[in-house]
Scaffold this motif. Sequence first.
Motif, mmCIF file in Angstrom:
data_model
loop_
_atom_site.group_PDB
_atom_site.id
_atom_site.type_symbol
_atom_site.label_atom_id
_atom_site.label_comp_id
_atom_site.label_asym_id
_atom_site.label_seq_id
_atom_site.Cartn_x
_atom_site.Cartn_y
_atom_site.Cartn_z
ATOM 1 N N ASP A 185 0.818 -1.214 0.000
ATOM 2 C CA ASP A 185 0.000 0.000 0.000
ATOM 3 C C ASP A 185 0.852 1.263 0.000
ATOM 4 O O ASP A 185 0.440 2.302 -0.537
ATOM 5 C CB ASP A 185 -0.942 0.005 1.207
ATOM 6 C CG ASP A 185 -2.189 -0.843 0.963
ATOM 7 O OD1 ASP A 185 -2.364 -1.322 -0.174
ATOM 8 O OD2 ASP A 185 -2.979 -1.027 1.903
ATOM 9 N N LEU A 186 2.039 1.194 0.595
ATOM 10 C CA LEU A 186 2.958 2.329 0.566
ATOM 11 C C LEU A 186 3.873 2.277 -0.654
ATOM 12 O O LEU A 186 4.509 3.278 -0.988
ATOM 13 C CB LEU A 186 3.813 2.360 1.839
ATOM 14 C CG LEU A 186 3.059 2.630 3.154
ATOM 15 C CD1 LEU A 186 4.019 2.506 4.339
ATOM 16 C CD2 LEU A 186 2.413 4.015 3.138
ATOM 17 N N GLY A 187 3.949 1.101 -1.265
ATOM 18 C CA GLY A 187 4.767 0.953 -2.466
ATOM 19 C C GLY A 187 6.259 0.938 -2.201
ATOM 20 O O GLY A 187 7.054 1.301 -3.071
ATOM 21 N N ILE A 188 6.669 0.485 -0.992
ATOM 22 C CA ILE A 188 8.094 0.530 -0.635
ATOM 23 C C ILE A 188 8.571 -0.828 -0.125
ATOM 24 O O ILE A 188 7.781 -1.693 0.258
ATOM 25 C CB ILE A 188 8.381 1.621 0.420
ATOM 26 C CG1 ILE A 188 7.516 1.407 1.693
ATOM 27 C CG2 ILE A 188 8.090 2.996 -0.158
ATOM 28 C CD1 ILE A 188 8.169 0.593 2.771
ATOM 29 N N GLN A 189 9.896 -0.990 -0.121
ATOM 30 C CA GLN A 189 10.510 -2.192 0.422
ATOM 31 C C GLN A 189 11.869 -1.846 1.024
ATOM 32 O O GLN A 189 12.457 -0.806 0.714
ATOM 33 C CB GLN A 189 10.702 -3.245 -0.677
ATOM 34 C CG GLN A 189 11.737 -2.856 -1.729
ATOM 35 C CD GLN A 189 11.924 -3.916 -2.783
ATOM 36 O OE1 GLN A 189 11.047 -4.125 -3.631
ATOM 37 N NE2 GLN A 189 13.085 -4.585 -2.756
ATOM 38 N N PHE A 190 12.366 -2.703 1.900
ATOM 39 C CA PHE A 190 13.724 -2.584 2.425
ATOM 40 C C PHE A 190 14.140 -3.941 2.982
ATOM 41 O O PHE A 190 13.309 -4.850 3.144
ATOM 42 C CB PHE A 190 13.825 -1.495 3.515
ATOM 43 C CG PHE A 190 12.900 -1.674 4.681
ATOM 44 C CD1 PHE A 190 13.248 -2.480 5.759
ATOM 45 C CD2 PHE A 190 11.667 -1.032 4.713
ATOM 46 C CE1 PHE A 190 12.399 -2.651 6.841
ATOM 47 C CE2 PHE A 190 10.807 -1.196 5.799
ATOM 48 C CZ PHE A 190 11.180 -2.001 6.863
ATOM 49 N N ASP A 191 15.417 -4.089 3.250
ATOM 50 C CA ASP A 191 15.962 -5.368 3.701
ATOM 51 C C ASP A 191 16.388 -5.309 5.160
ATOM 52 O O ASP A 191 16.958 -4.303 5.618
ATOM 53 C CB ASP A 191 17.173 -5.770 2.848
ATOM 54 C CG ASP A 191 16.811 -6.004 1.396
ATOM 55 O OD1 ASP A 191 15.641 -6.326 1.126
ATOM 56 O OD2 ASP A 191 17.702 -5.844 0.535
ATOM 57 N N ALA A 192 16.151 -6.397 5.876
ATOM 58 C CA ALA A 192 16.655 -6.564 7.237
ATOM 59 C C ALA A 192 17.996 -7.283 7.163
ATOM 60 O O ALA A 192 18.235 -8.092 6.269
ATOM 61 C CB ALA A 192 15.675 -7.375 8.070
#
Length: 496
Positions: free
Chosen positions: A307-314
Amino acid sequence: MMPAKNFFLLTLIATASFLLGGCATEPSLYSGKTGYYAYSWEQELKLGEESDAGIVKQMGVYQDDELGAYIREIGNTLLEESAIKSADAPEMYKQTEFTFRLLDSSVVNAFALPGGFVYVTRGLLAHLENEAQLAVVIGHEITHVEARHASKQALARQLGQIGLLAGAVIGEQVAENKEFARQMVSLSGDLFQLATLKYGRDAERESDWHGVEYASKAGYDAAEGSKFFRSLDRISDKSGQSIPSWMSSHPDPGEREKTIVELSEKWSTAENPVVGRDRFLEMIDGLVIGEDPRNGYNEGQTFYHPDLGIQFDAPSGWAIQNESDSVYLVSPDQNAMVAFSISAAATPLEAATTLREKLSLQTEYADGTSVNGLPAYTIEGSMTAESGTLLVSATFVEYGPNVFTFLGYGTSAGFPAHQSDASRVPGTFQKITNTRALNVQPYRIAVTRAERNAPLSDLLPSRLPSGTDAQDWAIMNQMELEDIVERGTLIKLPAQ
C-alpha cells in the motif's frame, strides 16, 4: 506499524498508576449498594479514553465502514437492554457513552476497557456463524464494563497495571490468544499466563449470565452462543493448549457451552427469537482472513509494504516484526533494534531535529544525505535513559508525501556490535518494482451457496490460505469435515 510496544506498556502502567490513588467507594450498578473499587467511575472513563487511542494505534481498526457500523448497531441495541441504561441505574452511570470497535486482528478475541470501550476482532467474526452469537459476545463485554470487573480486580490484587486486555472471550486456553497479548503489551510467555488470569471465574460467569440476558431481551436466540463456545473448545483441542477449568480465569468452554443454553432458556421471551444467520454472513462476506499482506509482509529478509509501495531489507538473521504502524527489526541477540515508521514531519531535516529535541540526544553526527536518489538525513548520538546510556542511529528518507524513519538503537554495551548492520538498513529502502509483490492480495471469506449435496471436505478448495488447514475451515463453519452440506446452504470458503 507503530510506536514501540514497550513504550505502550509503560504508558498504560503510568496511566493506571497515576489514577490508582486509593480505594473508591461508589454504588454498584446491580445492587445500588456501596462497592469498593480501585478507580472512581470518572477515573475509569478517563483511563478507557486514553487507552483506547493506544489500542487503535497498536492494532488498527478494520477498514470496512459498513461492517464497523454493523458492530455498533448491535452493541447499541444490547445497551438498551443493559443494567447501565435501566431506569433505576445510579445517575453516574446512565450517561456513559460506549464505543464499539472492530479491530484489524486475525486473532479470535473480544475484550473491553474500563469506561465503555468494547472491541471485537475480525478473527472472531470469522469464527461466528450468526448475529445471535455476536450479540452474546458483545453482551458479555458490556457486562465487564458495567460490573467494573477490571477495577475490582485491580483493587483485589493491588495492581497499578490492571490488565487492559480485559474480558478476552476465548480465555488463555486458546493458543492464539498469546499472540494477541503480545500484540498488545509484548509480554513473555510466563508473564502472559499470569496477566491473563485476571478476573476470576465468578466475574466471567457473571458476564456470561448478563451477556445471555441482554441478547435474549434484545430478541436474539442466545442459545446460539453455545455453538461458538463449542468452536472455542475445538480451537483449544486443535492447538493442544486446553487446560483444566480450575486453572483458568475463564470457565472451561465446554462448561460455558452448557451454561449458555440453560441461561437462554431462563431469559428467552421472544416467540421467534432472531438467529440472523443470513444477514451476518452477508456482512462478513469478503472479510480478510489471516494477515493482510497489503499492510506489509516479508519474504526472507525483504520487507514489502504494497500500500505504501516501498521495500527494504533486514540484516541477515534479524527478526522482522510487522505491527499496525511500525516495523521492528531485531538482532539475533536482541541487543539492537531498528524501528521503521512514518514521521509526522514534512522534511527529513525537520524529522531529525524533532527527534534530537525529543530524546535530548547528544549528537555526534548529523548531515544531509541521499538514499537511492531520495532526500535523506542521518543523525547519530546517545541519550541517557533509566536503564543507562542508549546509542541511537537514525535516518529519515523522503519518498512521495511521506518522511520515513529508520530508528536504530540499543544499549552502549550491546549496540556497537550491530551498528554497522543497523546503519545499512536505510540504504536498502526503495520503491517496489516487482509487480507480484506490489499487487499481492489477502485471502478473504467468500460466502457461497453449496452447489451440491456433499461433505464439507469435498467443497473446500485444494489450495487453502497459508497457516490454515481444512480443519480450521470446518471450525470457522461450525461444522465437521464429514458433515453433509445441503445444496443451497451458505458456507464460508476462502477466496483471493
